[in-house]
Design a protein around this motif. Structure first.
Motif, PDB file in Angstrom:
ATOM      1  N   TRP A 137       0.286  -7.384   8.674  1.00  0.00           N
ATOM      2  CA  TRP A 137       1.033  -6.168   8.336  1.00  0.00           C
ATOM      3  C   TRP A 137       2.455  -6.312   8.865  1.00  0.00           C
ATOM      4  CZ3 TRP A 137      -0.754  -2.749   4.982  1.00  0.00           C
ATOM      5  CH2 TRP A 137      -2.137  -2.677   4.771  1.00  0.00           C
ATOM      6  N   ARG A 152      -6.031   2.312   8.971  1.00  0.00           N
ATOM      7  CA  ARG A 152      -7.217   2.355   8.119  1.00  0.00           C
ATOM      8  C   ARG A 152      -8.159   1.194   8.467  1.00  0.00           C
ATOM      9  NH1 ARG A 152      -7.650  -0.690   3.971  1.00  0.00           N
ATOM     10  NH2 ARG A 152      -5.407  -1.016   3.817  1.00  0.00           N
ATOM     11  N   TRP A 193       3.490   0.460   2.881  1.00  0.00           N
ATOM     12  CA  TRP A 193       3.244  -0.508   3.953  1.00  0.00           C
ATOM     13  C   TRP A 193       2.985  -1.857   3.319  1.00  0.00           C
ATOM     14  CZ3 TRP A 193       1.000   4.225   3.327  1.00  0.00           C
ATOM     15  CH2 TRP A 193       1.491   5.223   4.205  1.00  0.00           C
ATOM     16  N   GLU A 240       0.874  -1.176   0.000  1.00  0.00           N
ATOM     17  CA  GLU A 240       0.000   0.000   0.000  1.00  0.00           C
ATOM     18  C   GLU A 240       0.910   1.225   0.000  1.00  0.00           C
ATOM     19  OE1 GLU A 240      -3.028  -0.307   2.958  1.00  0.00           O
ATOM     20  OE2 GLU A 240      -3.419   1.842   3.014  1.00  0.00           O
ATOM     21  N   PHE A 283      -0.699   6.951   9.854  1.00  0.00           N
ATOM     22  CA  PHE A 283      -0.267   5.651   9.341  1.00  0.00           C
ATOM     23  C   PHE A 283       0.788   5.032  10.246  1.00  0.00           C
ATOM     24  CE2 PHE A 283       3.386   8.002   7.910  1.00  0.00           C
ATOM     25  CZ  PHE A 283       2.925   9.139   7.262  1.00  0.00           C
ATOM     26  N   LEU A 335      -6.692  11.243   6.251  1.00  0.00           N
ATOM     27  CA  LEU A 335      -6.461   9.961   5.576  1.00  0.00           C
ATOM     28  C   LEU A 335      -5.888   8.944   6.553  1.00  0.00           C
ATOM     29  CD1 LEU A 335      -4.589  11.329   2.414  1.00  0.00           C
ATOM     30  CD2 LEU A 335      -7.023  10.942   2.643  1.00  0.00           C
ATOM     31  N   TYR A 336      -6.242   7.689   6.336  1.00  0.00           N
ATOM     32  CA  TYR A 336      -5.723   6.611   7.180  1.00  0.00           C
ATOM     33  C   TYR A 336      -5.140   5.530   6.273  1.00  0.00           C
ATOM     34  CZ  TYR A 336      -9.030   8.949  10.306  1.00  0.00           C
ATOM     35  OH  TYR A 336      -9.720   9.891  11.032  1.00  0.00           O
ATOM     36  N   PHE A 337      -4.012   4.940   6.672  1.00  0.00           N
ATOM     37  CA  PHE A 337      -3.385   3.905   5.844  1.00  0.00           C
ATOM     38  C   PHE A 337      -3.100   2.654   6.660  1.00  0.00           C
ATOM     39  CE2 PHE A 337      -2.795   6.200   1.946  1.00  0.00           C
ATOM     40  CZ  PHE A 337      -2.767   7.526   2.338  1.00  0.00           C
ATOM     41  N   ALA A 338      -2.989   1.530   5.947  1.00  0.00           N
ATOM     42  CA  ALA A 338      -2.573   0.246   6.506  1.00  0.00           C
ATOM     43  C   ALA A 338      -3.472  -0.135   7.686  1.00  0.00           C
ATOM     44  CB  ALA A 338      -1.095   0.264   6.845  1.00  0.00           C
ATOM     45  N   TRP A 339      -2.859  -0.647   8.780  1.00  0.00           N
ATOM     46  CA  TRP A 339      -3.752  -1.145   9.839  1.00  0.00           C
ATOM     47  C   TRP A 339      -4.503  -0.032  10.557  1.00  0.00           C
ATOM     48  CZ3 TRP A 339      -2.507   0.927  14.373  1.00  0.00           C
ATOM     49  CH2 TRP A 339      -1.164   1.087  14.733  1.00  0.00           C
TER      50      TRP A 339
END
Lengths: 158, 83
Positions: free
Chosen positions: A133, B10, A122, A50, B77, B4-8
């Motif tokens: 993750w 999110r 990520w 990502e 993030f 905005l939020y990313f990866a875990w």
């Protein structure tokens, strides 16, 4: 030059383009990062990368600019993929070209070390026990400390 | 503000992005985090550990003391894992 893309890249083609027409280049160094099939003793079948569109390009441009400030370089290249990748696939290419090898080696090493803690990507691993993750590693942070004191110019007598 | 939020982060908040009008009394990133945590348990879980969430404002890394404005893009993030 930096590129963020989902498509694979051809190392030979990219390096040829990087050095094209510049006969002052005496040394060219490159690093390719690939997806491994094992992580923490578990098989992984795929890895999805990502990223933060916009910020990834900004961050990589900064990293490249930093390398060009620290070393006398004739060319630098960063290509980083995103999306779903499988073991054996290429993830990232960094390359540096210079008149002399020391700058090329060091800049190349710097580019990947710096990218690992600063570029907003990520990794999500597809493991036997489900999606996981990847955690950032202390060793990656430690690797950046190697570069904390800007290096002086390589010896011209090389 | 666009958040905005990313990866875990999110996955835990359940959102990849949202538009929030800068609330009264919120002036720093830390204030915004506290505001978000008051919303529900998903946000509290996402922001449970300060050390596990990084922040960028307008695509530049900042710390929790950074002052935000209404037209900023704020992103949360985990520590990055590229390369």
């Amino acid at each position: 030059m930096i590129r963020v893309q989902s498509e694979d890249f051809d190392l030979g083609v990219e390096l040829k383009t990087l050095t094209e027409g510049n006969k002052a280049i005496g040394g060219l160094c490159s690093f390719v990062g690939l997806v491994r099939d094992m992580a923490d003793n578990e098989n992984i079948s795929a890895m999805t990368l990502e990223h933060y569109p916009g910020m990834t390009e900004k961050a990589l441009t900064k990293i490249e600019a930093e390398a060009n400030e620290r070393w006398d370089l004739d060319g630098t290249l960063i290509i980083h993929r995103y999306g779903r990748l499988e073991p054996g696939d290429q993830i990232v290419l960094v390359a540096a070209a210079s008149a002399h090898r020391e700058a090329a080696f060091e800049a190349c090493h710097f580019l990947i070390d710096w990218l690992k803690t600063k570029a907003p990507f990520w990794k999500l691993e597809d493991t036997q026990s489900g999606g996981k993750w990847v955690d950032a590693r202390d060793s990656d942070e430690a690797a950046t400390r190697r570069w904390l004191n800007p290096k002086s110019e390589p010896d011209a007598a090389e | 503000m666009k958040v905005l939020y990313f990866a875990w982060v999110r996955e835990t908040t359940g959102k990849s992005e949202e538009d929030i009008a800068k609330p009264d009394g919120v002036s720093t990133v830390r204030d915004l985090v506290e505001f978000l945590k008051r919303r529900n348990s998903a946000y509290r879980q996402a922001f449970a550990d300060d050390k596990m969430v990084r922040v960028a404002v307008n695509q530049e890394y900042v710390d929790l003391q950074h002052v935000i404005s209404d037209d900023d893009e704020v992103a949360f993030f985990p520590p990055v894992t590229g390369g």
